[in-house]
Design a protein around this motif. Structure first.
Motif, PDB file in Angstrom:
ATOM      1  N   ALA A 181       0.833  -1.205   0.000  1.00  0.00           N
ATOM      2  CA  ALA A 181       0.000   0.000   0.000  1.00  0.00           C
ATOM      3  C   ALA A 181       0.868   1.254   0.000  1.00  0.00           C
ATOM      4  N   LEU A 182       1.951   1.237   0.763  1.00  0.00           N
ATOM      5  CA  LEU A 182       2.861   2.384   0.791  1.00  0.00           C
ATOM      6  C   LEU A 182       3.560   2.552  -0.549  1.00  0.00           C
ATOM      7  N   HIS A 183       3.950   1.433  -1.172  1.00  0.00           N
ATOM      8  CA  HIS A 183       4.590   1.509  -2.493  1.00  0.00           C
ATOM      9  C   HIS A 183       3.652   2.188  -3.493  1.00  0.00           C
ATOM     10  N   LYS A 184       2.410   1.772  -3.495  1.00  0.00           N
ATOM     11  CA  LYS A 184       1.450   2.319  -4.450  1.00  0.00           C
ATOM     12  C   LYS A 184       1.214   3.807  -4.199  1.00  0.00           C
ATOM     13  N   GLN A 185       1.106   4.191  -2.938  1.00  0.00           N
ATOM     14  CA  GLN A 185       0.880   5.600  -2.638  1.00  0.00           C
ATOM     15  C   GLN A 185       2.084   6.444  -3.021  1.00  0.00           C
ATOM     16  N   THR A 186       3.295   5.879  -2.840  1.00  0.00           N
ATOM     17  CA  THR A 186       4.510   6.606  -3.192  1.00  0.00           C
ATOM     18  C   THR A 186       4.569   6.877  -4.694  1.00  0.00           C
ATOM     19  N   VAL A 187       4.242   5.874  -5.500  1.00  0.00           N
ATOM     20  CA  VAL A 187       4.234   6.060  -6.955  1.00  0.00           C
ATOM     21  C   VAL A 187       3.150   7.051  -7.369  1.00  0.00           C
ATOM     22  N   LEU A 239      -1.027   4.781 -16.514  1.00  0.00           N
ATOM     23  CA  LEU A 239      -0.014   3.826 -16.083  1.00  0.00           C
ATOM     24  C   LEU A 239       0.054   3.727 -14.560  1.00  0.00           C
ATOM     25  N   VAL A 240      -0.139   4.844 -13.875  1.00  0.00           N
ATOM     26  CA  VAL A 240      -0.221   4.801 -12.420  1.00  0.00           C
ATOM     27  C   VAL A 240      -1.436   3.977 -11.985  1.00  0.00           C
ATOM     28  N   ALA A 241      -2.555   4.131 -12.695  1.00  0.00           N
ATOM     29  CA  ALA A 241      -3.746   3.341 -12.373  1.00  0.00           C
ATOM     30  C   ALA A 241      -3.468   1.848 -12.507  1.00  0.00           C
ATOM     31  N   ALA A 242      -2.694   1.462 -13.534  1.00  0.00           N
ATOM     32  CA  ALA A 242      -2.330   0.050 -13.695  1.00  0.00           C
ATOM     33  C   ALA A 242      -1.480  -0.425 -12.523  1.00  0.00           C
ATOM     34  N   PHE A 243      -0.590   0.440 -12.052  1.00  0.00           N
ATOM     35  CA  PHE A 243       0.239   0.098 -10.899  1.00  0.00           C
ATOM     36  C   PHE A 243      -0.625  -0.079  -9.648  1.00  0.00           C
ATOM     37  N   LEU A 244      -1.573   0.806  -9.468  1.00  0.00           N
ATOM     38  CA  LEU A 244      -2.439   0.735  -8.286  1.00  0.00           C
ATOM     39  C   LEU A 244      -3.345  -0.489  -8.318  1.00  0.00           C
TER      40      LEU A 244
END
Length: 380
Positions: A233-239, A253-258
Motif C-alpha cells: 500500500a505504501l509503495h502504491k501511494q509513493t508512486v 499507467l499509475v492506475a495500472a500500478f495501483l
C-alpha cells in the motif's frame, strides 16, 4: 573420489549459470531458492559484453536470440508527450541480445537442471563454517553440510546478511526508486518501440518487452519514507504521489500500478562489499556488487559465474586462492561501472529542467552519431 559439494543460494541468473559450470568442473551443485518456482515476468535485460561468450560456450545464445524482445528503438518525449527524437537500439556492430529476465532465468535453469539439485520454496537460516566445510540450516529441508556456499541471492542477500553483516553496511542509496508493472498487450501501438518521458526527478518508460509490455517508473520521492519491502500500500501511494502532476499517459499507467496485486517496487541502490568471501562462503552477482541503472547486472552475473567456476577448477582444493582470483577478475569489470552510476543517475533522471535539456541534447548528439555510423556502414 567424492565430488566437492557446493550450495548455491538463489536460482535467478547467477545461481543456475554457476551450477552449470560447476557441474562441468567436477563439483556437485545444489541450488536453493526461496520462491516456489522460477519467477515469471520481469523487466527486459540486455545480455552483452562478457556474458555473450559465456552464453555462446553454454550453447544458449541461439535460444536467447529466439526469445529476444521486439524492442528496436527508443523514443524520447518532452514533458508534454511530444516526440523529441528517436534512437535505434540495435546495430550489427554490437552483438547483444535483449530478453526478459524471466526468459533468461528459464533458459539457464533448463541448462543446469539435469546437472544440479534444485530446492524451491526454501532458504538458508543459518551457516556455521569450520576448516572442513559449512553446516547449513534450512527453513524447510533437513540440515546438510557442504564444502562451499555461494550467495547468489541478489541485492537483498540472505547469505550476505548471515555471514558478512546487515545490508545497511554495504548499500549505497542513489536517492531513486524503481517500480514496474505489467500492462495489457494492447497498451502499446508499436511493439518495436520503447517510449520514455522525463520530467525533473521522474522518468516514465513504456517497454514493449516480448509478450507483456511494462510500465517502468524511476523517480525521486519528494518525501522519502523508510522502506518496507512488504508494505505494498505504501509503495502504491509513493508512486501515485510522485507522478500526480505528470502528463502524457502517467494517469493511466499509475492506475495500472495501483490495480496490480503485487507490483515491483524497490529503492535503487548499489552494493559494495569490501571482500566478497569469508572462509568457505563467497558472494556472486548482485549479492557482491549490485550496480543499479546500468542494466548489465545479469550479464555481470553470468560472467561472474563463469569466472568463479573457472577459478575453482584452476585451484582444486584451495578455495581461498580461487575466491581471491575470481574477485580480482570481476572487480576489474564491476569497479568502473559502480564509479559511473552516480553520474548516470543524474543523466537519466535530471533534477532540474536545465539538466533535462542537457540530457536531451546529449541524446540528440548520440542520435546524429548513430545515423552517421549507420550510413557509413551501409556504404562500405
Amino acid at each position: 573420489m567424492k565430488k566437492p559439494e557446493v550450495l548455491i543460494v538463489g536460482a535467478g541468473i547467477a545461481g543456475p549459470a554457476l551450477a552449470y559450470w560447476l557441474s562441468r568442473n567436477g563439483y556437485r551443485p545444489t541450488v536453493v531458492e526461496h520462491a516456489r518456482q522460477l519467477r515469471s515476468g520481469g523487466s527486459a535485460i540486455v545480455v552483452k559484453g562478457p556474458a555473450i561468450p559465456v552464453a555462446d560456450r553454454m550453447g544458449i545464445l541461439p535460444q536467447l536470440r529466439g526469445l529476444a524482445t521486439r524492442n528496436r528503438s527508443l523514443t524520447l518525449l518532452d514533458p508534454g508527450g511530444r516526440r523529441i527524437l528517436r534512437l535505434p537500439l540495435t546495430s550489427d556492430e554490437a552483438p547483444t541480445v535483449e530478453v526478459t529476465r524471466a526468459d533468461l532465468s528459464e533458459v539457464l535453469h533448463r541448462s543446469a537442471q539435469t546437472e544440479a539439485e534444485f530446492l524451491f520454496d526454501d532458504t538458508v537460516t543459518a551457516l556455521d563454517q569450520d576448516g572442513g566445510g559449512v553446516d547449513v540450516t534450512f527453513r524447510r529441508s533437513a540440515p546438510r553440510r557442504f564444502d562451499l556456499v555461494v550467495g547468489a541471492d541478489g541485492m537483498h542477500s540472505t547469505v550476505r546478511r548471515l555471514v558478512f553483516g546487515p545490508e545497511r553496511q554495504f548499500a549505497g542509496d542513489l536517492g531513486l526508486y524503481g517500480a514496474t508493472v505489467p500492462l495489457e498487450p494492447d497498451a502499446i501501438e508499436d511493439p518495436s518501440e520503447m517510449t520514455m518521458l522525463t520530467v525533473p526527478n521522474r522518468m516514465l518508460v513504456v517497454h514493449p518487452s516480448r509478450t507483456t509490455p511494462l510500465a517502468i517508473f524511476t523517480f525521486r520521492a519528494a518525501q522519502p519514507a523508510p522502506h518496507d519491502r512488504k508494505n505494498i500500500a505504501l509503495h502504491k501511494q509513493t508512486v501515485a504521489d510522485a507522478y500526480a502532476d505528470v502528463r502524457w499517459r502517467a494517469p493511466e499507467l499509475v492506475a495500472a500500478f495501483l490495480d496490480h496485486p503485487a507490483p515491483f517496487f524497490d529503492p535503487l541502490t548499489t552494493i559494495r562489499v569490501p571482500s566478497w568471501s569469508r572462509g568457505r562462503v563467497v558472494l556472486l552477482g548482485d549479492a557482491a556488487a549490485a550496480t543499479a541503472l546500468l542494466g548489465d547486472g545479469s550479464s555481470m552475473a553470468m560472467a561472474g559465474a563463469y569466472a568463479l567456476a573457472e577459478e575453482l577448477a584452476a585451484h582444486p582444493g584451495d578455495h581461498a586462492r580461487a575466491f581471491a582470483a575470481y574477485e580480482s577478475r570481476l572487480r576489474r569489470e564491476v569497479g568502473p561501472r559502480q564509479r559511473r552510476v552516480g553520474l548516470l543517475s543524474r543523466l537519466m533522471v535530471p533534477r532540474t529542467r536545465p539538466g533535462l535539456a542537457v540530457r536531451n541534447a546529449l541524446g540528440r548528439a548520440v542520435g546524429r552519431t548513430n545515423r552517421i555510423a549507420s550510413r557509413e556502414a551501409a556504404n562500405r
